[in-house]
Design a protein around this motif. Structure first.
Motif, PDB file in Angstrom:
ATOM      1  N   ASN A 177      16.990  17.819  14.511  1.00  0.00           N
ATOM      2  CA  ASN A 177      16.671  19.120  13.915  1.00  0.00           C
ATOM      3  C   ASN A 177      17.766  20.138  14.199  1.00  0.00           C
ATOM      4  OD1 ASN A 177      14.220  18.110  12.963  1.00  0.00           O
ATOM      5  ND2 ASN A 177      13.104  18.737  14.807  1.00  0.00           N
ATOM      6  N   TYR A 178      18.317  20.080  15.414  1.00  0.00           N
ATOM      7  CA  TYR A 178      19.391  21.012  15.771  1.00  0.00           C
ATOM      8  C   TYR A 178      20.643  20.747  14.956  1.00  0.00           C
ATOM      9  CZ  TYR A 178      22.973  23.277  18.622  1.00  0.00           C
ATOM     10  OH  TYR A 178      24.025  24.042  19.043  1.00  0.00           O
ATOM     11  N   GLN A 179      20.972  19.472  14.746  1.00  0.00           N
ATOM     12  CA  GLN A 179      22.147  19.136  13.948  1.00  0.00           C
ATOM     13  C   GLN A 179      21.952  19.534  12.487  1.00  0.00           C
ATOM     14  OE1 GLN A 179      24.996  18.290  15.147  1.00  0.00           O
ATOM     15  NE2 GLN A 179      24.218  18.094  17.254  1.00  0.00           N
ATOM     16  N   ARG A 180      20.721  19.409  11.982  1.00  0.00           N
ATOM     17  CA  ARG A 180      20.451  19.886  10.616  1.00  0.00           C
ATOM     18  C   ARG A 180      20.647  21.388  10.534  1.00  0.00           C
ATOM     19  NH1 ARG A 180      15.598  16.749  11.132  1.00  0.00           N
ATOM     20  NH2 ARG A 180      15.861  14.634  10.253  1.00  0.00           N
ATOM     21  N   PHE A 181      20.175  22.105  11.556  1.00  0.00           N
ATOM     22  CA  PHE A 181      20.340  23.558  11.574  1.00  0.00           C
ATOM     23  C   PHE A 181      21.808  23.939  11.599  1.00  0.00           C
ATOM     24  CE2 PHE A 181      20.890  27.352  14.295  1.00  0.00           C
ATOM     25  CZ  PHE A 181      20.309  28.304  13.460  1.00  0.00           C
ATOM     26  N   ARG A 182      22.606  23.242  12.414  1.00  0.00           N
ATOM     27  CA  ARG A 182      24.038  23.518  12.465  1.00  0.00           C
ATOM     28  C   ARG A 182      24.714  23.160  11.145  1.00  0.00           C
ATOM     29  NH1 ARG A 182      26.958  21.551  17.808  1.00  0.00           N
ATOM     30  NH2 ARG A 182      28.573  22.772  16.767  1.00  0.00           N
ATOM     31  N   GLU A 183      24.233  22.097  10.510  1.00  0.00           N
ATOM     32  CA  GLU A 183      24.798  21.721   9.220  1.00  0.00           C
ATOM     33  C   GLU A 183      24.538  22.793   8.176  1.00  0.00           C
ATOM     34  OE1 GLU A 183      24.435  18.097   5.921  1.00  0.00           O
ATOM     35  OE2 GLU A 183      23.283  18.035   7.782  1.00  0.00           O
ATOM     36  N   VAL A 184      23.327  23.366   8.194  1.00  0.00           N
ATOM     37  CA  VAL A 184      22.999  24.446   7.261  1.00  0.00           C
ATOM     38  C   VAL A 184      23.880  25.654   7.532  1.00  0.00           C
ATOM     39  CG1 VAL A 184      21.210  26.091   6.590  1.00  0.00           C
ATOM     40  CG2 VAL A 184      20.633  23.680   6.874  1.00  0.00           C
ATOM     41  N   GLN A 185      24.063  25.989   8.827  1.00  0.00           N
ATOM     42  CA  GLN A 185      24.927  27.111   9.168  1.00  0.00           C
ATOM     43  C   GLN A 185      26.360  26.872   8.696  1.00  0.00           C
ATOM     44  OE1 GLN A 185      24.302  27.529  13.483  1.00  0.00           O
ATOM     45  NE2 GLN A 185      23.352  29.498  13.094  1.00  0.00           N
ATOM     46  N   PHE A 186      26.862  25.661   8.905  1.00  0.00           N
ATOM     47  CA  PHE A 186      28.226  25.341   8.493  1.00  0.00           C
ATOM     48  C   PHE A 186      28.360  25.393   6.977  1.00  0.00           C
ATOM     49  CE2 PHE A 186      31.512  22.237   7.296  1.00  0.00           C
ATOM     50  CZ  PHE A 186      32.599  22.791   7.953  1.00  0.00           C
ATOM     51  N   ARG A 187      27.352  24.894   6.252  1.00  0.00           N
ATOM     52  CA  ARG A 187      27.405  24.922   4.797  1.00  0.00           C
ATOM     53  C   ARG A 187      27.391  26.358   4.276  1.00  0.00           C
ATOM     54  NH1 ARG A 187      22.890  22.539   3.638  1.00  0.00           N
ATOM     55  NH2 ARG A 187      21.775  24.450   3.088  1.00  0.00           N
ATOM     56  N   ASP A 188      26.517  27.198   4.866  1.00  0.00           N
ATOM     57  CA  ASP A 188      26.471  28.602   4.444  1.00  0.00           C
ATOM     58  C   ASP A 188      27.797  29.300   4.719  1.00  0.00           C
ATOM     59  OD1 ASP A 188      23.879  28.188   3.671  1.00  0.00           O
ATOM     60  OD2 ASP A 188      22.992  29.048   5.492  1.00  0.00           O
ATOM     61  N   LEU A 189      28.393  28.997   5.892  1.00  0.00           N
ATOM     62  CA  LEU A 189      29.679  29.600   6.225  1.00  0.00           C
ATOM     63  C   LEU A 189      30.757  29.123   5.260  1.00  0.00           C
ATOM     64  CD1 LEU A 189      31.449  31.294   8.122  1.00  0.00           C
ATOM     65  CD2 LEU A 189      31.709  29.257   9.567  1.00  0.00           C
ATOM     66  N   SER A 190      30.737  27.834   4.904  1.00  0.00           N
ATOM     67  CA  SER A 190      31.737  27.288   3.984  1.00  0.00           C
ATOM     68  C   SER A 190      31.587  27.912   2.598  1.00  0.00           C
ATOM     69  CB  SER A 190      31.597  25.768   3.904  1.00  0.00           C
ATOM     70  OG  SER A 190      31.818  25.169   5.162  1.00  0.00           O
ATOM     71  N   GLU A 191      30.344  28.040   2.152  1.00  0.00           N
ATOM     72  CA  GLU A 191      30.121  28.642   0.838  1.00  0.00           C
ATOM     73  C   GLU A 191      30.543  30.105   0.832  1.00  0.00           C
ATOM     74  OE1 GLU A 191      26.038  28.006   0.010  1.00  0.00           O
ATOM     75  OE2 GLU A 191      26.273  25.880  -0.510  1.00  0.00           O
ATOM     76  N   ASP A 192      30.247  30.816   1.913  1.00  0.00           N
ATOM     77  CA  ASP A 192      30.645  32.224   1.990  1.00  0.00           C
ATOM     78  C   ASP A 192      32.163  32.356   2.009  1.00  0.00           C
ATOM     79  OD1 ASP A 192      29.934  35.116   2.508  1.00  0.00           O
ATOM     80  OD2 ASP A 192      31.075  34.693   4.331  1.00  0.00           O
ATOM     81  N   THR A 193      32.831  31.492   2.786  1.00  0.00           N
ATOM     82  CA  THR A 193      34.295  31.518   2.831  1.00  0.00           C
ATOM     83  C   THR A 193      34.896  31.171   1.479  1.00  0.00           C
ATOM     84  OG1 THR A 193      34.228  30.866   5.168  1.00  0.00           O
ATOM     85  CG2 THR A 193      36.319  30.588   3.998  1.00  0.00           C
ATOM     86  N   ASN A 194      34.326  30.170   0.806  1.00  0.00           N
ATOM     87  CA  ASN A 194      34.821  29.774  -0.518  1.00  0.00           C
ATOM     88  C   ASN A 194      34.656  30.900  -1.527  1.00  0.00           C
ATOM     89  OD1 ASN A 194      35.710  27.600  -2.461  1.00  0.00           O
ATOM     90  ND2 ASN A 194      33.704  28.096  -3.339  1.00  0.00           N
ATOM     91  N   GLU A 195      33.540  31.606  -1.438  1.00  0.00           N
ATOM     92  CA  GLU A 195      33.296  32.734  -2.347  1.00  0.00           C
ATOM     93  C   GLU A 195      34.312  33.846  -2.120  1.00  0.00           C
ATOM     94  OE1 GLU A 195      29.594  35.737  -3.604  1.00  0.00           O
ATOM     95  OE2 GLU A 195      29.362  34.247  -2.008  1.00  0.00           O
ATOM     96  N   LYS A 196      34.604  34.115  -0.843  1.00  0.00           N
ATOM     97  CA  LYS A 196      35.594  35.148  -0.539  1.00  0.00           C
ATOM     98  C   LYS A 196      36.980  34.737  -1.024  1.00  0.00           C
ATOM     99  CE  LYS A 196      33.175  37.031   3.478  1.00  0.00           C
ATOM    100  NZ  LYS A 196      33.199  37.257   4.945  1.00  0.00           N
ATOM    101  N   VAL A 197      37.309  33.449  -0.901  1.00  0.00           N
ATOM    102  CA  VAL A 197      38.606  32.967  -1.370  1.00  0.00           C
ATOM    103  C   VAL A 197      38.719  33.126  -2.877  1.00  0.00           C
ATOM    104  CG1 VAL A 197      40.022  30.893  -1.649  1.00  0.00           C
ATOM    105  CG2 VAL A 197      38.965  31.380   0.554  1.00  0.00           C
ATOM    106  N   VAL A 198      37.637  32.826  -3.600  1.00  0.00           N
ATOM    107  CA  VAL A 198      37.645  32.974  -5.062  1.00  0.00           C
ATOM    108  C   VAL A 198      37.845  34.433  -5.449  1.00  0.00           C
ATOM    109  CG1 VAL A 198      36.238  32.771  -7.143  1.00  0.00           C
ATOM    110  CG2 VAL A 198      36.271  30.912  -5.472  1.00  0.00           C
ATOM    111  N   TYR A 199      37.107  35.321  -4.784  1.00  0.00           N
ATOM    112  CA  TYR A 199      37.238  36.751  -5.089  1.00  0.00           C
ATOM    113  C   TYR A 199      38.651  37.252  -4.769  1.00  0.00           C
ATOM    114  CZ  TYR A 199      32.200  37.155  -5.776  1.00  0.00           C
ATOM    115  OH  TYR A 199      30.922  37.029  -6.254  1.00  0.00           O
ATOM    116  N   PHE A 200      39.216  36.752  -3.663  1.00  0.00           N
ATOM    117  CA  PHE A 200      40.566  37.179  -3.313  1.00  0.00           C
ATOM    118  C   PHE A 200      41.583  36.664  -4.326  1.00  0.00           C
ATOM    119  CE2 PHE A 200      44.566  36.539  -0.921  1.00  0.00           C
ATOM    120  CZ  PHE A 200      44.803  37.854  -0.546  1.00  0.00           C
ATOM    121  N   ALA A 201      41.372  35.444  -4.828  1.00  0.00           N
ATOM    122  CA  ALA A 201      42.275  34.904  -5.856  1.00  0.00           C
ATOM    123  C   ALA A 201      42.185  35.726  -7.138  1.00  0.00           C
ATOM    124  CB  ALA A 201      41.932  33.445  -6.121  1.00  0.00           C
TER     125      ALA A 201
END
Length: 229
Positions: A177-201
């Motif tokens: 359960n903890y690893q799933r929670f960390r995976e969700v956090q990592f995915r949200d962080l990756s999506e947020d970073t990707n969105e910022k990269v797109v906006y910056f481009a």
């Protein structure tokens, strides 16, 4: 020899898998370091929520080969060890003084990196003691004293093994359960970073187009003033 039916083979495979997972759930770390009187040494351990953390430590004389000089026995020094533990939210969840050889235990309330800091409860300006600090940290079922559990709950050998296995399986579930929670956090962080990269481009493209348009307009006005166009 014995021929196993498909259902029996599946049952045996499942049992073997559970045993392997249960063994992997046990976590224990043991090491030693040199500590100086008055200085704090901190470590971290990553545990899921509601996980037992048990630590056992002892202070021993450091050899001449480690310190480079001969000093008084550490047991002659009148100091203890202060333990402070902070959770991932930087909240102090444990703060107690112990003797030089002691054991402590606590339960994590949130999952993540927990910082454990050890420091002598005295300091010396002159001739501070340098000693060998042995520490063993166990988490989950590996930190439970099942001999005391068996005496307290009057369990026989088989019942105790079943309880031990059940506790380790609970550790496996908590870890999953903890690893799933960390995976969700990592995915949200990756999506947020990707969105910022797109906006910056997109912003870069807009700036380049705007700069090009301004330069063309500036050159056109320049040529008109010089009556070259």
């Amino acid at each position: 020899f014995v021929v196993l039916s498909p259902s029996m083979r599946q049952t045996r495979l499942l049992s073997t898998t559970l045993v392997v997972l249960a063994c992997l759930a046990a976590s224990s770390q043991a090491f030693w370091i040199l500590m100086r009187e008055g200085e704090a040494r901190c470590f971290s351990t990553d545990v899921p929520k509601d996980t037992l953390i048990v630590g056992t430590f002892s202070c021993q004389d450091a050899s001449h080969d480690l310190t480079g000089y001969v000093q008084e026995p550490v047991k002659s020094k009148n100091f203890g060890i202060t333990i402070k533990v902070k959770d991932p939210l930087d909240r102090l969840i444990y703060n107690k003084n112990h003797e030089q050889d002691a054991k402590f235990a606590m339960t994590s309330h949130v999952g993540g990196q927990h910082q454990l800091c050890f420091q002598t409860n005295s300091s010396s300006w002159f001739n501070p003691a340098t000693f060998r600090f042995n520490i063993e940290i166990k988490t989950g079922a590996s930190g439970v004293d099942y001999e005391k559990v068996a005496k307290r709950e009057h369990l026989d050998g088989i019942s105790l093994q079943v309880k031990r296995m059940n506790d380790r399986l609970v550790d496996v579930q908590n870890e999953q359960n903890y690893q799933r929670f960390r995976e969700v956090q990592f995915r949200d962080l990756s999506e947020d970073t990707n969105e910022k990269v797109v906006y910056f481009a997109i912003f870069q493209v807009v700036v380049v187009i705007g700069s090009a348009f301004w330069q063309i307009r500036h050159l056109r006005n320049f040529f008109r003033k010089k009556k070259l166009v």
